[in-house]
Enzyme design. Sequence first.
Site: not given
Length: 452
Positions: A105, A308, A297, A310, A102
Amino acid sequence: MAEFFTDVAPIRFEGPDTDTDLAFRVYDPDRVVLGQRMADHLRMAVCYWHSFHWPGSDVFGGGTFDRPWLEAGRDPMDAARMKMDAAFEFFTKLGVTFFCFHDADLAPTGDTFAESKRNLEELVDLAGQHMERTGVQLLWGTSNAFSHPRFAAGASTNPDPEVFAYAAAQVKNAMDATHRLGGANYVLWGGREGYETLLNTRMRQEADQLARFLTMVVEYKHAIGFEGALLIEPKPQEPTKHQYDYDCATVHGFLERYDLVGELLVNIEVNHATLAGHSFHHEVAYAVDHGIFGSIDANRGDPQNGWDTDQFPNSVEEMSLALYEILRGGGFTTGGFNFDTKLRRQSLDRADLFHGHVGAMDTLAQSLLVAASLLEDAELEAARDARYAGWGEGLGAQILDGKHSLADLEEQVASGGLDPQPVSGGQERLENLVNRTLWRAVSAPPDPPPAA
């Protein structure tokens, strides 16, 4: 450039019998599977955000990770350069081909939009130097149009047109950065493109805004000559009560409704698929069969948590079935497997980031071997073909060609000419076939190298 992961050497393939903790047991990048290198099939990427920009915090506590560039008081640009040094050290030691980011980031947000843009441009230049030095490539870039308070009510779907304009400017710059770095894709993740209550929401209005935004993105892609794919990442909810890109079918219907089919594909996240009440296999199969498949992803959720998490993927069965559909559809073009994954907050050692990725890469490698074996055996396809054979000839073909009406078919049934009987779907036999393939695929000898 100071070394950050000082206790970790480059990760190598050592085979299933190795005693080395940090080594690949299945993932051999040069192993040929179905005529293609394993690395080229999988196109694996590390995400910049969870791996390097997240401190290990959650809603109940602060960061737990050893990430010196996130310490308070550091000059933001110096910290961003240190973070990038560590990231590219990680990419090269792990041996991945790609990374994803991103804008927020990669570069710190400035006090003004102009300062944020300058910061991003400088860090993109530095990333380009690292990429040239290491050979690591960009799978995709995106923009964080969800974290700042201005996006609390969405970005493109916001009731305030000025927020829409700000998001458009931010996405334009992130697309420019992705284009400059040779990205293979650009992802649009509508982090807050949804609603929390219908009491203050006009759904049709917000859908029209989202469609206009996506149309502008498509137009800009063509204007700058970006040759990568534009990807939408479906997600059902969280942080909003309802997201407009709920699942692959919802995105597909949206693209059809606003004449955007062919311009945008989907980036499917495993954990988002399960939050939508689907299997990951289902979402991949839908996207492949309807021509909207783009990228993945790769992660997983915890079945006891409805959100979520992850986590790193570790189910060979789950990933094998998805990879089977991907291979059946011809494999990736611009997409790949991005590890949109978080360490657990108690995984405090710097080497833990390697352990998570090494295990996930071996999982995908093993899944690839299973999927390739299923495809080569062709038993699943043969069973499907046999089950639907009646639609390829005779009555079935005539129905699909529009040669019969309801009245015609009623007449055939009433005359006693049709008396269909149920036929077994054989689900258990096919499940056993998959399990047998899971057992034997990794122990099979590798394919011979292609002829020179």
